[in-house]
Design a protein around this motif. Structure first.
Motif, PDB file in Angstrom:
ATOM      1  N   HIS A   1       0.827  -1.202   0.000  1.00 36.66           N
ATOM      2  CA  HIS A   1       0.000   0.000   0.000  1.00 36.66           C
ATOM      3  C   HIS A   1       0.868   1.261   0.000  1.00 36.66           C
ATOM      4  O   HIS A   1       0.508   2.257  -0.613  1.00 36.66           O
ATOM      5  CB  HIS A   1      -0.918  -0.031   1.231  1.00 36.66           C
ATOM      6  N   PHE A   2       2.017   1.212   0.678  1.00 42.22           N
ATOM      7  CA  PHE A   2       2.889   2.395   0.765  1.00 42.22           C
ATOM      8  C   PHE A   2       3.627   2.631  -0.556  1.00 42.22           C
ATOM      9  O   PHE A   2       3.563   3.713  -1.135  1.00 42.22           O
ATOM     10  CB  PHE A   2       3.885   2.213   1.917  1.00 42.22           C
ATOM     11  N   TYR A   3       4.322   1.610  -1.065  1.00 39.50           N
ATOM     12  CA  TYR A   3       5.046   1.799  -2.323  1.00 39.50           C
ATOM     13  C   TYR A   3       4.068   1.958  -3.488  1.00 39.50           C
ATOM     14  O   TYR A   3       4.306   2.731  -4.416  1.00 39.50           O
ATOM     15  CB  TYR A   3       6.011   0.636  -2.573  1.00 39.50           C
ATOM     16  N   GLY A   4       2.974   1.214  -3.433  1.00 46.16           N
ATOM     17  CA  GLY A   4       1.943   1.363  -4.469  1.00 46.16           C
ATOM     18  C   GLY A   4       1.422   2.790  -4.522  1.00 46.16           C
ATOM     19  O   GLY A   4       1.169   3.334  -5.593  1.00 46.16           O
ATOM     20  N   ALA A   5       1.286   3.403  -3.344  1.00 42.52           N
ATOM     21  CA  ALA A   5       0.801   4.784  -3.280  1.00 42.52           C
ATOM     22  C   ALA A   5       1.769   5.734  -3.974  1.00 42.52           C
ATOM     23  O   ALA A   5       1.350   6.661  -4.666  1.00 42.52           O
ATOM     24  CB  ALA A   5       0.612   5.202  -1.822  1.00 42.52           C
ATOM     25  N   TRP A   6       3.068   5.476  -3.805  1.00 40.27           N
ATOM     26  CA  TRP A   6       4.047   6.361  -4.450  1.00 40.27           C
ATOM     27  C   TRP A   6       4.044   6.179  -5.963  1.00 40.27           C
ATOM     28  O   TRP A   6       4.174   7.147  -6.714  1.00 40.27           O
ATOM     29  CB  TRP A   6       5.449   6.120  -3.865  1.00 40.27           C
ATOM     30  N   VAL A   7       3.936   4.933  -6.426  1.00 45.90           N
ATOM     31  CA  VAL A   7       3.850   4.697  -7.881  1.00 45.90           C
ATOM     32  C   VAL A   7       2.622   5.416  -8.427  1.00 45.90           C
ATOM     33  O   VAL A   7       2.683   6.144  -9.427  1.00 45.90           O
ATOM     34  CB  VAL A   7       3.768   3.184  -8.191  1.00 45.90           C
ATOM     35  N   PHE A   8       1.496   5.225  -7.738  1.00 50.41           N
ATOM     36  CA  PHE A   8       0.257   5.854  -8.168  1.00 50.41           C
ATOM     37  C   PHE A   8       0.381   7.374  -8.137  1.00 50.41           C
ATOM     38  O   PHE A   8      -0.007   8.066  -9.082  1.00 50.41           O
ATOM     39  CB  PHE A   8      -0.897   5.391  -7.264  1.00 50.41           C
ATOM     40  N   PHE A   9       0.961   7.886  -7.040  1.00 54.77           N
ATOM     41  CA  PHE A   9       1.003   9.339  -6.894  1.00 54.77           C
ATOM     42  C   PHE A   9       1.902   9.987  -7.950  1.00 54.77           C
ATOM     43  O   PHE A   9       1.628  11.098  -8.411  1.00 54.77           O
ATOM     44  CB  PHE A   9       1.488   9.711  -5.488  1.00 54.77           C
ATOM     45  N   ALA A  10       2.973   9.280  -8.343  1.00 54.94           N
ATOM     46  CA  ALA A  10       3.837   9.805  -9.400  1.00 54.94           C
ATOM     47  C   ALA A  10       3.022  10.037 -10.672  1.00 54.94           C
ATOM     48  O   ALA A  10       3.124  11.088 -11.318  1.00 54.94           O
ATOM     49  CB  ALA A  10       4.980   8.836  -9.670  1.00 54.94           C
ATOM     50  N   ALA A  11       2.191   9.062 -11.027  1.00 59.30           N
ATOM     51  CA  ALA A  11       1.358   9.203 -12.217  1.00 59.30           C
ATOM     52  C   ALA A  11       0.242  10.221 -11.986  1.00 59.30           C
ATOM     53  O   ALA A  11      -0.136  10.972 -12.889  1.00 59.30           O
ATOM     54  CB  ALA A  11       0.765   7.850 -12.600  1.00 59.30           C
ATOM     55  N   PHE A  12      -0.265  10.253 -10.754  1.00 54.53           N
ATOM     56  CA  PHE A  12      -1.374  11.159 -10.415  1.00 54.53           C
ATOM     57  C   PHE A  12      -0.949  12.629 -10.557  1.00 54.53           C
ATOM     58  O   PHE A  12      -1.684  13.451 -11.104  1.00 54.53           O
ATOM     59  CB  PHE A  12      -1.832  10.856  -8.985  1.00 54.53           C
ATOM     60  N   VAL A  13       0.261  12.944 -10.069  1.00 50.24           N
ATOM     61  CA  VAL A  13       0.732  14.332 -10.152  1.00 50.24           C
ATOM     62  C   VAL A  13       0.879  14.745 -11.612  1.00 50.24           C
ATOM     63  O   VAL A  13       0.423  15.829 -12.011  1.00 50.24           O
ATOM     64  CB  VAL A  13       2.070  14.500  -9.400  1.00 50.24           C
ATOM     65  N   ALA A  14       1.496  13.864 -12.425  1.00 55.43           N
ATOM     66  CA  ALA A  14       1.661  14.193 -13.845  1.00 55.43           C
ATOM     67  C   ALA A  14       0.295  14.411 -14.487  1.00 55.43           C
ATOM     68  O   ALA A  14       0.074  15.387 -15.216  1.00 55.43           O
ATOM     69  CB  ALA A  14       2.416  13.068 -14.555  1.00 55.43           C
ATOM     70  N   HIS A  15      -0.636  13.522 -14.200  1.00 51.09           N
ATOM     71  CA  HIS A  15      -1.980  13.628 -14.771  1.00 51.09           C
ATOM     72  C   HIS A  15      -2.660  14.915 -14.315  1.00 51.09           C
ATOM     73  O   HIS A  15      -3.286  15.621 -15.118  1.00 51.09           O
ATOM     74  CB  HIS A  15      -2.802  12.405 -14.329  1.00 51.09           C
ATOM     75  N   ALA A  16      -2.516  15.236 -13.031  1.00 52.80           N
ATOM     76  CA  ALA A  16      -3.168  16.434 -12.494  1.00 52.80           C
ATOM     77  C   ALA A  16      -2.586  17.693 -13.142  1.00 52.80           C
ATOM     78  O   ALA A  16      -3.319  18.609 -13.516  1.00 52.80           O
ATOM     79  CB  ALA A  16      -3.007  16.488 -10.978  1.00 52.80           C
ATOM     80  N   VAL A  17      -1.257  17.714 -13.301  1.00 46.72           N
ATOM     81  CA  VAL A  17      -0.637  18.901 -13.907  1.00 46.72           C
ATOM     82  C   VAL A  17      -1.099  19.051 -15.356  1.00 46.72           C
ATOM     83  O   VAL A  17      -1.397  20.146 -15.826  1.00 46.72           O
ATOM     84  CB  VAL A  17       0.905  18.802 -13.839  1.00 46.72           C
ATOM     85  N   LEU A  18      -1.193  17.913 -16.063  1.00 43.35           N
ATOM     86  CA  LEU A  18      -1.566  17.975 -17.480  1.00 43.35           C
ATOM     87  C   LEU A  18      -3.041  18.307 -17.674  1.00 43.35           C
ATOM     88  O   LEU A  18      -3.405  18.955 -18.651  1.00 43.35           O
ATOM     89  CB  LEU A  18      -1.252  16.639 -18.171  1.00 43.35           C
ATOM     90  N   LYS A  19      -3.895  17.841 -16.779  1.00 48.23           N
ATOM     91  CA  LYS A  19      -5.339  17.924 -17.041  1.00 48.23           C
ATOM     92  C   LYS A  19      -6.084  18.971 -16.230  1.00 48.23           C
ATOM     93  O   LYS A  19      -7.159  19.400 -16.633  1.00 48.23           O
ATOM     94  CB  LYS A  19      -5.989  16.555 -16.770  1.00 48.23           C
ATOM     95  N   THR A  20      -5.569  19.335 -15.051  1.00 46.70           N
ATOM     96  CA  THR A  20      -6.348  20.246 -14.200  1.00 46.70           C
ATOM     97  C   THR A  20      -6.681  21.569 -14.889  1.00 46.70           C
ATOM     98  O   THR A  20      -7.819  22.031 -14.797  1.00 46.70           O
ATOM     99  CB  THR A  20      -5.627  20.487 -12.863  1.00 46.70           C
TER     100      THR A  20
END
Lengths: 423, 158
Positions: free
Chosen positions: A159-178
């Motif tokens: 859950h911890f490392y998975g969260a970081w993998v997810f968050f890395a993609a989430f930040v990129a997605h948020a910056v591109l789409k927000t």
């Protein structure tokens, strides 16, 4: 004309609900919600004080991912109850929003050509991390709070490392789409009719989600959003009660620690692991046999429960707050202050302690507490709860109870305490 | 021979800012990813889970509920406005089942009882009762609407 029977054809997707407005609203909700979940998740890791001792650290290979760690405070007493209650309850509540968001953009999964540019190709790879990561985090979390340990390995590192993998993609997605999502919402709020905004130029982000051949509507976009919100509201009201007590806990109809209490009387409040589950043998905790072994600067002291009762006893009103998101309101604990025990073995100034349970197997049968936790006047080695002896399930003959900390660090069936600098 | 639809007209590099952002994102994901894969029983099981949940959602769950919804609309025929009266309780009940499946199905009942000291028997019953209330409430609303529609309809002139 592309074949409309194939999902790669825009005409295959006929729901009139899809479009930039629907996706943007859900996206903005997830932007806030998932950010809060990520932060409360990191906070929960810090609450274990993983940098204090290896026994507290479930992800020792974290490297720089633990850059933010800090000494977890010992107050306010409800601190972990709040942060972890928010983390889990919000996660359950966001499930419909996540599912609706994925539904709203599913035509893009099949869109052709697979990539228009190198950047677009990489973005689509990143979406696998985003979608896989989101579903992985939600699934492991929802399974873990229901004790369904079917995931491959220990929950904490996944859950911890998975969260970081997810968050890395989430930040990129948020910056591109927000920016586009916010533009879409502003445009709609400015009163531009949806049809003009979505059917028109086809230049705005998300316009390709609008079906070119929409089916006759059975629900408005607002209605569809209302259904998503209704699903979230239903999950919220049937879950939140597991962080409350009395009749309010009864409202958590399907949450793991909702419904009712495990019994009545002074010990009739929620239990994370019973004595039977932890494999506690009653013969080991009986008055004749059980001894608390304290080790410190001046050597070793062995105390029976009768000896402990001769020491100054103090009371604390403290909750139990579990990493699984449920909590109880304050229980009335009575026992010996941890700092008084430290003083018995020569530590007049608060110092770290390693607490070990008589429990032989299972996670968190040992826990390290930091000096600020040991020194807090509310931190006890409790012998009583709500005016009676501890019940076996709540840690008889003695358990740690301290303010603001995750439940598993409040070791039950304590057998040994070793005071001194742990590092 | 690659079909034309799979090829863009002109393959370019794309936005350099986007490339930088994605490279940064992949680097961080990689840093966490090697730790994620080292933590599980076997690394391929974790990969299977990570990719599997996405595929399971996109290629099984979503098509299934979409098909169920299309079947519902088809069954409604000309009475399309009634669809929501079935859709809403079905979605709400389905969501509860999806989230709390381990408890409702009883697959963790034994461990749950041993760990928490409480029986897991009530979860299925409670979910069924909530489902019954949701559908009953929806049915009541529909009946009320039908009655109102009947009253407002002008009398047939012979």
């Amino acid at each position: 004309m592309p074949d409309q029977r194939l999902p790669s054809s825009p005409g295959f997707w006929r729901s009139p609900v899809r479009g930039p407005w629907f996706t943007s609203v859900l996206g903005v909700v997830l932007l806030g919600g998932i950010t809060l979940m990520f932060v409360t998740g990191l906070v929960s890791y810090a609450a274990y004080n993983p940098d204090l001792s290896p026994v507290n650290d479930t992800t020792p290979d974290k490297g720089l991912l633990g850059f933010y760690l800090f000494s977890w405070p010992s107050g306010p007493v409800w601190l972990y109850r709040l942060t972890q209650g928010v983390h889990v309850t919000l996660g359950v509540t966001l499930v419909p929003v996540l599912l609706a968001k994925l539904w709203s953009v599913v035509p893009r999964l099949f869109a052709l050509p697979p990539a228009r540019s190198v950047a677009h190709a990489l973005e689509r790879v990143s979406l696998l991390l985003l979608v896989g990561g989101a579903l992985f985090e939600f699934t492991t979390g929802v399974l873990n709070i229901q004790l369904d340990y079917i995931f491959p390995g220990s929950f904490y590192p996944l859950h911890f490392y998975g969260a970081w993998v997810f968050f890395a993609a989430f930040v990129a997605h948020a910056v591109l789409k927000t920016p586009a999502a916010v533009r879409n919402l502003r445009r709609m709020r400015a009163g531009e009719p949806e049809a003009a905004a979505e059917g028109g130029m086809g230049v705005e982000e998300g316009d390709e989600l609008v079906s070119p051949d929409p089916a006759e509507p059975t629900v408005s976009r607002r209605g569809a959003l209302g259904l998503v919100g209704g699903g979230s509201a239903l999950l919220l009201v049937t879950t939140a009660g597991q962080s409350l007590d009395g009749p309010l806990r009864e409202t958590a109809l399907l949450a793991p620690h909702g419904g009712g209490e495990p019994g009545s009387g002074p010990g009739g409040f929620q239990v994370n692991k019973t004595a039977a589950y932890a494999g506690i043998d009653p013969r080991e905790t009986g008055g004749e046999v059980w001894r608390l072994v304290l080790t410190g600067r001046t050597g070793q002291v062995r105390l029976s429960r009768a000896d402990l009762l001769q020491l100054p006893l103090h009371s604390s009103a403290l909750p139990i707050a579990c990493v699984e998101g449920w909590s109880t309101s304050n229980q009335w604990w009575r026992g010996v202050r941890l700092r008084d025990l430290a003083a018995l073995v020569g530590h007049d100034d608060p110092v770290d302690v390693l607490v070990e349970s008589v429990q032989r197997h299972g996670a968190f049968r040992r826990a390290a507490l930091r000096a600020n936790q040991v020194g807090d006047p509310l931190s006890l080695l409790a012998l009583f709860v709500n005016g009676e002896d501890l019940t076996p399930d709540h840690g008889y003959p003695a358990r740690v109870i301290m303010p603001a900390a995750p439940g598993v660090l409040n070791t039950k069936w304590v057998g040994r305490m070793t005071f001194g600098d742990l590092r | 021979m690659i079909p034309r639809s799979l090829l863009p007209d002109r393959f370019t590099l794309g936005s350099p800012l986007q490339l930088l952002l994605l490279a940064c994102s992949f680097a961080l994901a990689g840093y966490a990813g090697v730790r994620l894969l080292a933590g599980g029983d076997t690394w391929w099981q974790v990969v299977l889970w990570f990719v599997g949940v996405a595929l399971l959602h996109d290629l099984v769950l979503l098509p299934l509920y979409s098909a169920a919804d299309r079947a519902l609309i088809g069954a409604a025929g000309r009475r399309r406005s009634y669809v929501m009266y079935v859709r809403v309780p079905a979605v709400l009940s389905g969501l509860l089942l999806l989230v709390w499946f381990p408890l409702i199905s009883g697959r963790v009942a034994e461990r749950y009882l041993l760990a928490t000291g409480r029986s897991a028997d009530g979860f299925l019953a409670r979910w069924l009762l909530i489902t019954a209330v949701l559908f009953a409430g929806s049915a009541l609303l529909l009946v009320r609407r039908l009655r109102r529609a009947t009253k407002q309809r002008p009398p047939v002139v012979h």
